[in-house]
Design a protein around this motif. Structure first.
Motif, PDB file in Angstrom:
ATOM      1  N   CYS A 236      -2.454  -1.535  10.166  1.00 65.99           N
ATOM      2  CA  CYS A 236      -2.676  -0.090  10.131  1.00 65.99           C
ATOM      3  C   CYS A 236      -1.897   0.611  11.245  1.00 65.99           C
ATOM      4  CB  CYS A 236      -4.171   0.212  10.255  1.00 65.99           C
ATOM      5  SG  CYS A 236      -5.155  -0.375   8.871  1.00 65.99           S
ATOM      6  N   PHE A 237      -1.934   0.034  12.433  1.00 66.43           N
ATOM      7  CA  PHE A 237      -1.157   0.592  13.539  1.00 66.43           C
ATOM      8  C   PHE A 237       0.334   0.579  13.229  1.00 66.43           C
ATOM      9  CE2 PHE A 237       1.371  -1.109  17.184  1.00 66.43           C
ATOM     10  CZ  PHE A 237       1.645   0.113  17.787  1.00 66.43           C
ATOM     11  N   TYR A 238       0.818  -0.546  12.721  1.00 65.71           N
ATOM     12  CA  TYR A 238       2.244  -0.703  12.403  1.00 65.71           C
ATOM     13  C   TYR A 238       2.705   0.400  11.449  1.00 65.71           C
ATOM     14  CZ  TYR A 238       6.445  -2.933  10.362  1.00 65.71           C
ATOM     15  OH  TYR A 238       7.711  -3.207   9.909  1.00 65.71           O
TER      16      TYR A 238
ATOM     17  N   SER B 122       4.381  -5.297  -8.736  1.00 66.82           N
ATOM     18  CA  SER B 122       4.936  -6.251  -7.767  1.00 66.82           C
ATOM     19  C   SER B 122       3.997  -7.420  -7.518  1.00 66.82           C
ATOM     20  CB  SER B 122       5.241  -5.547  -6.446  1.00 66.82           C
ATOM     21  OG  SER B 122       4.034  -5.139  -5.804  1.00 66.82           O
ATOM     22  N   GLY B 123       2.692  -7.198  -7.674  1.00 66.04           N
ATOM     23  CA  GLY B 123       1.721  -8.263  -7.446  1.00 66.04           C
ATOM     24  C   GLY B 123       1.450  -8.548  -5.989  1.00 66.04           C
ATOM     25  N   ALA B 124       2.055  -7.765  -5.096  1.00 69.12           N
ATOM     26  CA  ALA B 124       1.918  -8.004  -3.664  1.00 69.12           C
ATOM     27  C   ALA B 124       0.911  -7.036  -3.050  1.00 69.12           C
ATOM     28  CB  ALA B 124       3.271  -7.861  -2.976  1.00 69.12           C
ATOM     29  N   GLY B 125       0.420  -7.396  -1.865  1.00 75.53           N
ATOM     30  CA  GLY B 125      -0.505  -6.548  -1.135  1.00 75.53           C
ATOM     31  C   GLY B 125       0.165  -5.963   0.094  1.00 75.53           C
ATOM     32  N   PHE B 126      -0.211  -4.723   0.444  1.00 71.68           N
ATOM     33  CA  PHE B 126       0.448  -4.026   1.548  1.00 71.68           C
ATOM     34  C   PHE B 126      -0.558  -3.231   2.379  1.00 71.68           C
ATOM     35  CE2 PHE B 126       3.503  -4.359  -1.907  1.00 71.68           C
ATOM     36  CZ  PHE B 126       4.598  -4.914  -1.272  1.00 71.68           C
ATOM     37  N   TYR B 127      -0.289  -3.176   3.692  1.00 72.29           N
ATOM     38  CA  TYR B 127      -0.892  -2.150   4.527  1.00 72.29           C
ATOM     39  C   TYR B 127      -0.120  -0.853   4.279  1.00 72.29           C
ATOM     40  CZ  TYR B 127      -2.565  -6.352   6.919  1.00 72.29           C
ATOM     41  OH  TYR B 127      -3.124  -7.567   7.205  1.00 72.29           O
ATOM     42  N   TYR B 128      -0.778   0.306   4.486  1.00 75.92           N
ATOM     43  CA  TYR B 128      -0.084   1.554   4.180  1.00 75.92           C
ATOM     44  C   TYR B 128      -0.581   2.656   5.107  1.00 75.92           C
ATOM     45  CZ  TYR B 128      -4.413   2.613   1.644  1.00 75.92           C
ATOM     46  OH  TYR B 128      -5.727   2.837   1.312  1.00 75.92           O
ATOM     47  N   SER B 129       0.200   3.731   5.176  1.00 76.19           N
ATOM     48  CA  SER B 129      -0.131   4.893   5.993  1.00 76.19           C
ATOM     49  C   SER B 129       0.402   6.146   5.320  1.00 76.19           C
ATOM     50  CB  SER B 129       0.480   4.754   7.387  1.00 76.19           C
ATOM     51  OG  SER B 129       0.297   5.939   8.137  1.00 76.19           O
ATOM     52  N   GLY B 130      -0.359   7.249   5.404  1.00 75.36           N
ATOM     53  CA  GLY B 130       0.114   8.542   4.928  1.00 75.36           C
ATOM     54  C   GLY B 130      -0.541   9.028   3.661  1.00 75.36           C
ATOM     55  N   VAL B 131      -1.225   8.157   2.945  1.00 71.41           N
ATOM     56  CA  VAL B 131      -1.889   8.513   1.692  1.00 71.41           C
ATOM     57  C   VAL B 131      -3.214   7.755   1.593  1.00 71.41           C
ATOM     58  CG1 VAL B 131       0.259   8.994   0.442  1.00 71.41           C
ATOM     59  CG2 VAL B 131      -0.718   6.677   0.405  1.00 71.41           C
TER      60      VAL B 131
END
Length: 481
Positions: A330-332, A393-402
């Motif tokens: 989350c920080f990243y 994509s089937g992948a998992g991600f951290y995200y920011s902005g939404v």
């Protein structure tokens, strides 16, 4: 007539005598003499050098009593800024391996992280052999590694075949590294080449045939792991594995398989007694280096010199708490989004390699969190295209902005105020360039490439931001279910 018979019998005797002297048994007599050797093995070291002084002492002591071979099962690089950000990327690792007497190393997927020119230079500096049977470096800067290598120690011959995994991209056959860094070389799936070396033990007249594997312990019907390798290609005596960072000592289909954890926390030691080209006695020990007391003084001083780099000790921020990897994610993404001045940022979970401790934040810690020197890039994408990327994509991600959520088989994207974003709306997306390199079918052909790497971008963000890092929760992760 008697004279004729005499010469006929004499000829027959000579012919028979010559034939008897060349029987297969006399050409290759059985050698029942037991042969002893010790093999020290590491895997997935990922730049961690602090225990090399202990490794060197242990190996040298063993050499006083037995024949010794020292091997690496891949992934020597990426994970320690002392190694990864050295002016000659990766050189401290090669230097310490040379001084510790390594004999051989298989290419791991992270050996390619610095690019081919850097790897070529590390090849040149290595006093040990690099092997890999399923890579072709023709028409690239990188010299072709050996497919296999036979090492002779006194009266025993060991033949090593090298294999690297090729599971880095769904629509390509490459290892798990940045796709743009291996564009000039080609790979084959390991299962497509192993059979070509089925007779290597007899061809090399080796006492043992060993696979130095960077495949991971267990695969599946499509992916070859060490278990599948032993079952499908059971002509190896021993598999020394890596990639999955496990502690392994098992037998599968009559083939011994070992693995020594990772990050040089342990040194694997294999003791072998070989008789007539078969393993008669086998033992495997994991030496806990973190709790081992004695060190080689010269190597210890060299490691201290490598670790004493001012550019890694600069304090650039403060962390209010201990942050786990999901909190760091989350920080990243916040740091990247704010620094790149974009609407949305993503980060792949595998790109967050370390936690963040409470207290002063140094540049070293950021390089440990993000060790791969990935570039940064900005794309303009519609909300509809972003949804497609997340769904397919089937992948998992951290995200920011939404705000992201799933409704059935659809992705719902809202802004931070909870307002629903329409499919045609265009957002500026900033992220490390590994993600669009792996998932290229979901991103525009061109983006705006930034000057700084992802780690450098976060370092600059902290230098220019006086607020402490404080993420008590980690709720910004999305993966389509």
């Amino acid at each position: 007539m008697k004279q004729f018979l005499y010469y006929l019998l004499l000829f027959a005797f000579i012919f028979t005598s010559c034939s008897d002297s060349n029987t297969p048994e006399e050409k290759q007599p059985i050698d029942n003499t037991p042969k002893e050797i010790s093999i020290f093995c590491v895997n997935d070291v990922h730049g961690q050098i602090d225990n090399f002084a202990k490794l060197k002492y242990i190996v040298d002591k063993e050499r006083e009593e037995h024949q010794v071979v020292v091997v690496s099962a891949g992934d020597l690089f990426s994970g320690n800024p002392v190694v990864d950000n050295h002016p000659e990327k990766g050189y401290p690792m090669v230097d310490l391996m040379n001084k510790s007497g390594f004999d051989i190393a298989v290419l791991g997927n992270h050996e390619f992280d610095y690019g081919l020119e850097n790897l070529k230079n590390r090849f040149t500096q290595s006093e040990f052999d690099w092997i890999c049977a399923n890579v072709n470096t023709e028409n690239s800067p990188l010299p072709q590694p050996l497919e296999y290598k036979t090492i002779t120690k006194d009266d025993i011959k060991l033949t090593f075949l090298g294999l690297v995994e090729t599971n880095g991209k769904d629509d390509a056959i490459i290892p798990s590294t940045h796709p743009w860094r291996v564009k000039e070389i080609t790979f084959q799936k390991p299962q497509d080449v192993v059979a070509l070396y089925s007779d290597l033990k007899s061809e090399e007249d080796a006492d043992l045939y060993i696979c130095l594997s960077h495949l991971g312990m267990n695969g599946n019907d499509q992916v070859l792991g060490d278990i599948q390798l032993a079952n499908q290609f059971p002509f190896f005596d021993l598999i020394i594995g890596g990639h999955s960072h496990q502690k392994v000592n098992t037998v599968e289909n009559g083939v011994h398989i070992v693995q020594s954890g990772g990050y040089l926390n342990y040194l694997g030691k294999i003791n072998l007694v070989v008789t007539n080209k078969k393993i008669e006695e086998f033992s495997f020990e994991l030496i806990d280096l973190n709790n081992y007391a004695i060190e080689d003084t010269e190597i210890k001083n060299l490691i201290a010199d490598y670790n004493n780099q001012d550019y890694l000790t600069e304090v650039i921020g403060y962390s209010n708490r201990n942050h786990g990897r999901s909190q760091v994610g989350c920080f990243y993404t916040d740091a990247l989004r704010n620094s790149l001045q974009v609407d949305l940022s993503f980060q792949n979970t595998g790109g967050v390699r370390s936690s963040l401790n409470q207290g002063d934040i140094t540049t070293r810690e950021i390089y440990e969190i993000s060790p791969f020197n990935n570039g940064t890039v900005i794309y303009e994408m519609s909300v509809l295209d972003i949804k497609k990327f997340l769904k397919e994509s089937g992948a998992g991600f951290y995200y920011s902005g939404v705000e992201l959520s799933q409704n059935g088989q659809d992705v719902i994207i809202k802004d931070v105020d909870g307002k629903h974003l329409e499919d045609e709306q265009i957002l500026r997306v900033g992220l490390n360039d590994y993600i669009p390199a792996v998932h290229d079918t979901y991103f525009p052909e061109t983006g705006t490439v930034q000057e700084l790497t992802d780690a450098e971008t976060i370092i600059e963000y902290l230098r220019n931001n006086n607020s402490p890092v404080d993420y008590p929760n980690a709720e910004r992760y999305f993966r389509m279910k």
